[in-house]
Design a protein around this motif. Structure first.
Motif, PDB file in Angstrom:
ATOM      1  N   ILE A  60       3.563   6.284  15.729  1.00  0.00           N
ATOM      2  CA  ILE A  60       4.417   6.449  14.552  1.00  0.00           C
ATOM      3  C   ILE A  60       3.767   5.816  13.325  1.00  0.00           C
ATOM      4  O   ILE A  60       3.822   6.365  12.222  1.00  0.00           O
ATOM      5  CB  ILE A  60       5.810   5.833  14.798  1.00  0.00           C
ATOM      6  CG1 ILE A  60       6.465   6.416  16.065  1.00  0.00           C
ATOM      7  CG2 ILE A  60       6.707   6.006  13.581  1.00  0.00           C
ATOM      8  CD1 ILE A  60       6.589   7.914  16.099  1.00  0.00           C
ATOM      9  N   ASN A  61       3.134   4.665  13.512  1.00  0.00           N
ATOM     10  CA  ASN A  61       2.493   3.952  12.398  1.00  0.00           C
ATOM     11  C   ASN A  61       1.452   4.792  11.684  1.00  0.00           C
ATOM     12  O   ASN A  61       1.244   4.646  10.485  1.00  0.00           O
ATOM     13  CB  ASN A  61       1.811   2.672  12.877  1.00  0.00           C
ATOM     14  CG  ASN A  61       2.798   1.595  13.239  1.00  0.00           C
ATOM     15  OD1 ASN A  61       3.951   1.629  12.833  1.00  0.00           O
ATOM     16  ND2 ASN A  61       2.349   0.632  14.017  1.00  0.00           N
ATOM     17  N   LEU A  63       1.241   8.220  11.489  1.00  0.00           N
ATOM     18  CA  LEU A  63       1.583   9.616  11.207  1.00  0.00           C
ATOM     19  C   LEU A  63       1.055  10.014   9.833  1.00  0.00           C
ATOM     20  O   LEU A  63       1.315   9.352   8.838  1.00  0.00           O
ATOM     21  CB  LEU A  63       3.102   9.811  11.208  1.00  0.00           C
ATOM     22  CG  LEU A  63       3.799   9.908  12.547  1.00  0.00           C
ATOM     23  CD1 LEU A  63       5.304  10.041  12.346  1.00  0.00           C
ATOM     24  CD2 LEU A  63       3.266  11.066  13.360  1.00  0.00           C
ATOM     25  N   GLU A  70       0.058  12.774  14.741  1.00  0.00           N
ATOM     26  CA  GLU A  70       1.088  13.761  14.427  1.00  0.00           C
ATOM     27  C   GLU A  70       1.134  14.832  15.514  1.00  0.00           C
ATOM     28  O   GLU A  70       2.208  15.200  15.994  1.00  0.00           O
ATOM     29  CB  GLU A  70       0.816  14.384  13.056  1.00  0.00           C
ATOM     30  CG  GLU A  70       1.995  15.110  12.483  1.00  0.00           C
ATOM     31  CD  GLU A  70       1.756  15.552  11.053  1.00  0.00           C
ATOM     32  OE1 GLU A  70       1.198  16.651  10.858  1.00  0.00           O
ATOM     33  OE2 GLU A  70       2.132  14.793  10.146  1.00  0.00           O
ATOM     34  N   VAL A  92       9.841   3.004  13.337  1.00  0.00           N
ATOM     35  CA  VAL A  92       9.964   3.800  12.113  1.00  0.00           C
ATOM     36  C   VAL A  92      10.215   2.840  10.947  1.00  0.00           C
ATOM     37  O   VAL A  92      11.184   2.092  10.953  1.00  0.00           O
ATOM     38  CB  VAL A  92      11.095   4.839  12.227  1.00  0.00           C
ATOM     39  CG1 VAL A  92      11.247   5.611  10.929  1.00  0.00           C
ATOM     40  CG2 VAL A  92      10.831   5.770  13.399  1.00  0.00           C
ATOM     41  N   GLN A  97       8.128   8.787   7.513  1.00  0.00           N
ATOM     42  CA  GLN A  97       8.076   8.872   8.975  1.00  0.00           C
ATOM     43  C   GLN A  97       9.382   9.468   9.505  1.00  0.00           C
ATOM     44  O   GLN A  97       9.370  10.362  10.344  1.00  0.00           O
ATOM     45  CB  GLN A  97       7.848   7.487   9.592  1.00  0.00           C
ATOM     46  CG  GLN A  97       6.487   6.914   9.329  1.00  0.00           C
ATOM     47  CD  GLN A  97       6.397   5.442   9.692  1.00  0.00           C
ATOM     48  OE1 GLN A  97       7.394   4.709   9.668  1.00  0.00           O
ATOM     49  NE2 GLN A  97       5.197   4.993  10.024  1.00  0.00           N
TER      50      GLN A  97
END
Length: 133
Positions: A60-61, A63, A70, A92, A97
């Motif tokens: 997530i960090n 993306l 992704e 998140v 994000q």
């Protein structure tokens, strides 16, 4: 809900399997935490009747458009949904994000964008001041 790591599933002994089944029988849902960072084996999802996959914050960090992270997040979400599982994104921290995860069909998210971790009494105080209580 009980969260387990992929590593725990890898080393699952008879006692671990029995405990997970006890949780299931009691109506407790099971999530695989930090999915994608350990020794993922898709057979564990079937074998242990998992309810949720939690995408690790490291994906997530990072993306960004056209990034491997992704593509991996999108693949995890699609795979999970095809298997009837819900997906939680961990870590998140930005609206961008969140927006990407919503567009990708992620079911739930957690992280500092929503609130910082808190102890039970703090949560109860927060809920007491909201319309949810």
């Amino acid at each position: 809900m009980v969260e387990i790591t992929e590593g725990l599933l890898l080393d699952a002994q008879t006692l671990t399997k029995a405990r997970l089944l006890d949780f299931r029988d009691a109506g407790v849902q099971v999530a695989i935490d930090d999915f994608g960072t350990g020794y993922s084996s898709l057979s564990y999802i079937k074998k242990f009747d998992i309810d949720y996959i939690k995408i690790d914050r490291s994906f997530i960090n990072n993306l960004s458009p056209e990034s491997q992270d992704e593509a991996l997040c999108e693949a995890i979400i699609v795979m999970a949904h095809k298997l009837g599982l819900k997906v939680v994104a961990e870590g998140v921290e930005t609206a961008q994000q969140r927006d990407w995860l919503i567009a990708a069909g992620c079911d739930y998210a957690q992280g500092y964008l929503f609130n910082e971790p808190m102890a039970g009494p703090q949560l109860l105080e927060l809920l007491a001041g909201s319309r949810l209580a």
